[in-house]
Design a protein around this motif. Structure first.
Motif, PDB file in Angstrom:
ATOM      1  N   GLY A   1      20.998  80.176  38.073  1.00  0.00           N
ATOM      2  CA  GLY A   1      21.093  81.420  38.820  1.00  0.00           C
ATOM      3  C   GLY A   1      21.470  81.173  40.262  1.00  0.00           C
TER       4      GLY A   1
ATOM      5  N   LEU B   1      21.614  89.881  48.689  1.00  0.00           N
ATOM      6  CA  LEU B   1      20.767  90.593  47.730  1.00  0.00           C
ATOM      7  C   LEU B   1      21.469  91.802  47.128  1.00  0.00           C
TER       8      LEU B   1
ATOM      9  N   GLU C   1      26.510  91.843  43.465  1.00  0.00           N
ATOM     10  CA  GLU C   1      26.335  91.700  42.023  1.00  0.00           C
ATOM     11  C   GLU C   1      27.411  90.818  41.391  1.00  0.00           C
TER      12      GLU C   1
ATOM     13  N   HIS D   1      21.774  86.663  39.595  1.00  0.00           N
ATOM     14  CA  HIS D   1      20.615  86.529  40.484  1.00  0.00           C
ATOM     15  C   HIS D   1      19.445  85.907  39.724  1.00  0.00           C
ATOM     16  N   ASP D   2      18.605  85.213  40.463  1.00  0.00           N
ATOM     17  CA  ASP D   2      17.363  84.646  39.922  1.00  0.00           C
ATOM     18  C   ASP D   2      16.227  85.103  40.825  1.00  0.00           C
ATOM     19  N   GLU D   3      15.125  85.526  40.233  1.00  0.00           N
ATOM     20  CA  GLU D   3      14.043  86.120  40.998  1.00  0.00           C
ATOM     21  C   GLU D   3      13.456  85.136  42.012  1.00  0.00           C
ATOM     22  N   LEU D   4      13.327  83.866  41.614  1.00  0.00           N
ATOM     23  CA  LEU D   4      12.756  82.875  42.532  1.00  0.00           C
ATOM     24  C   LEU D   4      13.677  82.646  43.727  1.00  0.00           C
TER      25      LEU D   4
ATOM     26  N   ASP E   1      15.994  84.766  44.843  1.00  0.00           N
ATOM     27  CA  ASP E   1      16.004  86.001  45.638  1.00  0.00           C
ATOM     28  C   ASP E   1      14.761  86.091  46.521  1.00  0.00           C
ATOM     29  N   GLU E   2      13.615  85.607  46.010  1.00  0.00           N
ATOM     30  CA  GLU E   2      12.390  85.657  46.802  1.00  0.00           C
ATOM     31  C   GLU E   2      12.497  84.755  48.025  1.00  0.00           C
TER      32      GLU E   2
ATOM     33  N   ARG F   1      14.630  86.565  50.539  1.00  0.00           N
ATOM     34  CA  ARG F   1      13.864  87.629  51.213  1.00  0.00           C
ATOM     35  C   ARG F   1      12.909  87.031  52.239  1.00  0.00           C
ATOM     36  N   THR F   2      12.233  85.924  51.856  1.00  0.00           N
ATOM     37  CA  THR F   2      11.269  85.303  52.765  1.00  0.00           C
ATOM     38  C   THR F   2      11.938  84.837  54.042  1.00  0.00           C
TER      39      THR F   2
END
Length: 669
Positions: free
Chosen positions: A169, A188, A191, A195-198, A200-201, A204-205
């Motif tokens: 991802g 973010l 498209e 995307h991968d949630e980890l 993306d986190e 964001r951080t």
């Protein structure tokens, strides 16, 4: 007024040429021209002084207030061209600055040799070169199937460096799959990539918005991704993307160099360690050789085994014991407790291996040889870790002990007779003079005038070597002799019970060898001349035991009885007859008596002396006296069921033999 600006020329040269009025390229004024050249010169002066864009606009405003429409148009055109020239010059200056920064980056990246330092420097240079908020590098980990952030610059959280992320991802997966630059003005919200949630986190951080990623390549190999990111929306320009790509290629080359250098450094370090080990080994070998020479000199100079044991104990930091071939203790130092069976096991293992052997209890054993002659065993119990150097020294001490034992044995037995030589002569098919054999036996501490039994030990190929060593040691401890015949160990031991002697031998062998040996016994031996006969009897017993599946057991020929004749591969009828009733036959032959006929009558009449006397036509007391004589010749228990069966079979075989060969003593024709 139209200006045709020569492409590719430095702006300073163009401006100065125009300002001086000398022709350079093409510059013409459209029909109607300006009233004077002051407006054009003013634009050029603004360019030379690097004036702000507002000053160009002020020139147009002034022309509108005081000039005609044609002048205003010309000034507008001059302003536009001037601003375009200014923009072009700024881009060229920026490109030159970027190229200079790239050269500086290349110079800096060429210095470090380790990968981590190189990656930290690469991220810092990337952030400064692109004027970005953050830069970082991710490298795939092929062993775990993910990627790891190896270096970062400008990060605000503690999640970046060392963080492991999925390989499937994020923007990095797209770049690794298709090695080309990829960028997004708002990560973010984009498209175009998975995307991968980890991941993306983490974005964001860190508060990241715009991200650009370029592959780290060398040749056709892609081995990482270089990122530049901003915390605001940013549309990267073509020049920035090109610059980032060039930097990625440069970093890729330096990473490849660092990796190769690291491998070369590891190999060099390995070579150095090998050289150091070799040098240490040579130094150790020189030390061992010096100790060897010193010990041999001491032994040749008269040092005894006790002195050798003391020196060995100090050299090896161990308790030391020197044992003879039979397991007897010759010398000791350092307080090793006496353990007869363990010492015997060490003797067997060390002799067969012909090298140092570690025992289960942590002790070490080394065989003591003089040429091919086995003389004993050197046992040590280390007080600390036993190193390779200690093992070498153990063999050196064993060699010195062999020299000492050889000198001692030559002083005691000048004629070089050995126990195996004597037993070989006793077993020889051609008889040796009995007086000579007895004299040699006395020299070795063996009295052939007392009762002895023969014990034969047989094992498979894997255990025969150990069996031979054990036999020599066991026979010496028991005051007997040992040798080897056709792979079997043969012992001549004091005693009268061959079966008990065989079982005692097997009991010791079971604790030393696996699989266990098969042991047979025969005897007792009445004189030196009958040793070979009893030996053949014991061999027949072993053959019979193999046929009936009694391997790994112990038995005597007398216990096996007539089965030895029936089941042996080479039945020896004469031997069976001689073993069973030989003394009776000899008595009849020497005295012309009829003990054999009396025995036959006795068994044929169901063991009745009265009926036997009637059949023999003699008095019952005569039969009784004859049976007493038989008991004296055959020994007690001759009427037991097992022995009685063997005696009857032997009598019948003897009668049949003489029936075909002619009459013999004690038998009717």
């Amino acid at each position: 007024m139209n200006f045709d600006v020569p492409a590719g020329e430095a702006w300073g040269r163009c401006v100065l040429t125009m300002y001086s009025g000398k022709p350079h390229g093409t510059m013409h004024v459209s029909a109607g021209g300006m009233g004077n050249m002051s407006d054009e010169l003013t634009v050029l002066e603004l360019l030379v002084t690097e004036a702000a864009p507002g000053q160009f606009e002020s020139l147009v405003t002034e022309a509108r207030r005081s000039g005609s429409g044609a002048r205003v148009a010309n000034v507008e055109r001059a302003k536009q061209l001037g601003l375009e020239i200014r923009s072009l010059l700024e881009r060229r200056q920026q490109r030159e600055a970027s190229l200079a920064a790239l050269v500086d980056a290349a110079r800096d990246l060429a210095v470090p040799d380790d990968l981590d330092t190189l990656l930290v420097l690469a991220t810092r240079r990337t952030r400064l070169l692109l004027n970005a908020d953050m830069a970082y590098v991710s490298l795939p980990d092929e062993s775990r199937g993910d990627v790891v952030i190896r270096a970062a610059d400008g990060h605000t959280s503690t999640l970046s460096v060392g963080l492991r992320l999925p390989r499937t991802g994020g923007m990095g997966s797209t770049v690794l799959a298709d090695p080309s630059p990829f960028w997004s003005p708002d990560y973010l919200a984009d498209e175009r990539f998975p995307h991968d949630e980890l991941i993306d986190e983490v974005v964001r951080t860190e508060g990241l918005r715009a991200v650009m990623a370029v592959p780290l390549t060398f040749g056709t190999e892609t081995f990482g991704v270089l990122y530049a990111a901003d915390r605001s929306v940013r549309h990267f320009k073509v020049d920035e993307i090109s610059l980032m790509s060039a930097l990625g290629g440069l970093v890729g080359v330096t990473i490849d160099r660092a990796v190769r250098f690291g491998k070369a450094a590891e190999e060099t370090a390995g070579f150095r360690r090998s050289i150091a080990a070799a040098e240490a080994g040579l130094a150790g070998l020189g030390e061992v050789n010096a100790i060897h020479r010193r010990l041999i000199d001491d032994v040749l100079g008269g040092s005894d085994l006790s002195g050798l044991a003391d020196k060995a104990s100090a050299l090896l930091d161990s308790a030391v014991r020197i044992t003879a071939a039979d397991g007897g203790i010759l010398a000791a130092s350092g307080g090793m407790p006496e353990e007869r069976e363990s010492a015997l096991s060490a003797t067997v293992d060390a002799h067969v291996a012909r090298e140092t052997v570690q025992l289960p209890d942590g002790r070490w054993a080394a065989p003591v040889f003089a040429g091919e002659e086995y003389l004993g065993t050197l046992l040590v119990r280390p007080n600390d870790v036993f190193t390779d150097r200690d093992r070498q020294l153990l063999l050196v001490v064993a060699q010195a002990a062999g020299v000492r034992l050889l000198l001692d044995s030559k002083a005691v037995v000048a004629d070089s007779d050995t126990r195996s030589d004597l037993l070989d002569d006793l077993l020889a098919s051609t008889p040796r003079p009995l007086r000579q054999l007895k004299r040699r036996a006395r020299r070795l501490g063996v009295d052939l005038d007392v009762a002895h039994v023969i014990v034969v030990v047989r094992g498979d190929g894997s255990s025969r070597g150990k069996g031979v060593v054990w036999a020599a040691s066991y026979a010496h401890r028991m005051g007997g002799l040992s040798t080897t015949k056709d792979g079997d160990s043969v012992l001549l031991l004091r005693g009268t019970d061959a079966g008990a002697a065989a079982r005692a031998a097997l009991s010791q062998l079971k604790s030393l060898l696996a699989p266990p040996m098969t042991v047979s016994g025969a005897g007792p031996v009445s004189d030196a001349g009958s040793v070979r006969h009893r030996f053949l009897e014991a061999v027949r017993c072993l053959d019979a035991m193999a046929v009936i599946g009694a391997t790994g057991r112990a038995a005597s020929a007398s216990e096996l009885g007539f089965l030895g004749v029936l089941l042996s591969d080479s039945p020896d009828v004469d031997g069976f007859i001689g073993t069973t009733i030989g003394p009776v036959i000899d008595y009849d032959r020497q005295r012309s008596t009829e003990l054999c006929r009396t025995l036959e009558a006795y068994f044929e009449t169901g063991g009745s002396p009265t009926h036997s006397a009637q059949r023999l036509h003699v008095h019952a007391n005569t039969v009784a006296r004859r049976l007493d004589r038989v008991g004296e010749l055959l020994g007690p228990g001759w009427q037991s069921p097992g022995r009685a069966l063997d005696i009857q079979l032997a009598l019948r075989l003897s009668r049949l033999r003489h029936h075909f060969e002619g009459s013999g003593p004690g038998h009717d024709t």
